[in-house]
Scaffold this active site. Structure first.
Site, PDB file in Angstrom:
ATOM      1  CB  ILE A 108       7.252  -4.627  -3.721  1.00 28.46           C
ATOM      2  CG1 ILE A 108       7.313  -6.060  -4.264  1.00 28.46           C
ATOM      3  CG2 ILE A 108       7.594  -4.592  -2.254  1.00 28.46           C
ATOM      4  CD1 ILE A 108       7.569  -6.150  -5.729  1.00 28.46           C
ATOM      5  CB  ALA A 109       3.692  -3.766   0.328  1.00 30.70           C
ATOM      6  NE  ARG A 110      -0.291   1.477  -3.724  1.00 34.25           N
ATOM      7  CZ  ARG A 110      -1.301   1.975  -3.013  1.00 34.25           C
ATOM      8  NH1 ARG A 110      -1.149   2.208  -1.720  1.00 34.25           N
ATOM      9  NH2 ARG A 110      -2.454   2.223  -3.579  1.00 34.25           N
ATOM     10  CB  SER A 158       3.243   1.146   7.958  1.00 31.26           C
ATOM     11  OG  SER A 158       4.125   2.236   7.736  1.00 31.26           O
ATOM     12  NE  ARG A 159      10.149   1.756   8.982  1.00 31.21           N
ATOM     13  CZ  ARG A 159      11.288   1.949   8.338  1.00 31.21           C
ATOM     14  NH1 ARG A 159      12.431   1.720   8.951  1.00 31.21           N
ATOM     15  NH2 ARG A 159      11.296   2.371   7.101  1.00 31.21           N
ATOM     16  CE  LYS A 203      12.812  -8.496  -7.159  1.00 28.58           C
ATOM     17  NZ  LYS A 203      13.568  -7.222  -7.353  1.00 28.58           N
ATOM     18  CG  ASP A 225      15.849  -3.022  -7.813  1.00 30.57           C
ATOM     19  OD1 ASP A 225      15.173  -2.459  -8.691  1.00 30.57           O
ATOM     20  OD2 ASP A 225      15.458  -3.128  -6.639  1.00 30.57           O
TER      21      ASP A 225
END
Length: 330
Positions: free
Chosen positions: A15-17, A36-37, A97, A178
């Site tokens: 989703i970030a992409r 990012s971690r 969301k 979802d």
């Protein structure tokens, strides 16, 4: 040209992409940083999308001086924690969301944003798409009469292992959070606040719902019948009906590129409603508009409505017996 809006992205998943891809097509949007971690993952993502900086922790990004708005694109159970972290650092937030795991968490985020007078918006991108806005215009015109009923579904056959995010309760898995949130949000956006709820579900072996149906009564007198599924590839259409006819958001409604109006007199017409880029462009444009104008929320998806819909999902989960770690008393 309007002042550039400097974005920070928390998370480097799918989703970030999609969000980072959309940012490239939004005038005045700058990807100032990504976090990012894992430093390696952040740097790889940052290099691919031209981020100004890459951070190996979420905390480092929200503390950066050159970030105006933070997009939270992490797994569902991390949304509240990450949004609160960004708000405490004085950043505006666009949170993917489902906004949080439950209403209690959502209220914590909203309360902090309001107390600090910071921008907050749920990234319900379908509420900003041309197809949705065209349906709202048609309903307002009275062409199909008073909107009385909505039928909407969203389903696909999720051929993943039990450890996958959509089935993993520790990652907020389940069809409702979802997929079901899409028909729920659009139905409430078109018919108004939810006043009564009836829900049923099929639960999967990991303890989350794999198929859920819910019928809603809306305060304005209309009803919606919604369903979501990880077991069946459904049409994913949404139809609004009134006494004079119907308007359909054509497959798939959450990314419809046309709407069709059918009237009782037998007439029919289709309106093309193409969207920009991958669809996320429209919510980014709205978030930037609000931020530049000093608004604390979007009039198209106000925080109060986000909270109300989280409450609806809490009640649906209560009726189907679905709980998560986040629901345990704190």
């Amino acid at each position: 040209m309007a002042e550039a809006v400097r974005w920070g992205i928390i998370g480097t998943g799918k989703i970030a992409r999609a969000f980072a891809n959309a940012l490239k097509e939004v005038p005045g949007a700058v990807l100032a940083g990504v976090a990012s971690r894992s430093q390696d993952k952040a740097e790889a993502f940052g290099a691919e999308f031209g981020a100004g900086a890459s951070y190996g922790s979420y905390e480092a990004l929200v503390q950066a001086n050159d970030v105006d708005l933070v997009y939270v694109g992490t797994p569902h159970p991390q949304h509240a924690e990450n949004a609160l972290m960004a708000l405490r650092a004085g950043k505006g937030v666009l949170c993917e969301k489902p906004f949080t795991m439950n209403l209690r968490e959502a209220e914590q985020v909203a309360t902090l944003a309001r107390s600090k007078r910071l921008f907050l918006m749920e990234a319900m991108w379908t509420r900003y798409l041309p197809a949705y806005l065209e349906v709202k215009r048609i309903l307002a015109s009275g062409e199909i009469g008073t909107a009385r009923q909505i039928v909407a579904d969203f389903g696909f056959a999720a051929a993943f292992g039990p450890e996958h995010r959509v089935f993993n309760p520790e990652l907020g898995g389940g069809a409702l959070l979802d997929l079901g949130i899409y028909p729920l949000s659009v139905a409430a956006g078109l018919l108004g606040p939810v006043s009564e709820i009836r829900a049923q579900a099929v639960m999967g072996p990991t303890g989350v719902d794999v198929q859920t149906g819910f019928t809603l009564k809306h305060a304005g007198g209309g009803m919606s019948v919604c369903s979501c599924s990880f077991l069946a590839r459904s049409p994913a259409e949404l139809t609004v009906a009134g006494e004079l006819g119907q308007v359909r958001m054509n497959t798939m409604f959450h990314r419809a590129t046309s709407v069709t109006v059918k009237l009782a007199d037998g007439s029919e017409r289709t309106i093309e409603t193409p969207y920009l880029g991958n669809g996320y462009v429209h919510e980014i444009v709205e978030a930037q508009r609000c931020w530049r104008e000093g608004l604390l929320e979007s009039p198209a998806m106000p925080v109060g409505e986000t909270l109300a819909l989280m409450g609806v999902m809490d009640e649906i989960r209560r009726q189907i017996g679905l709980t998560y770690e986040a629901d345990r008393p704190r």
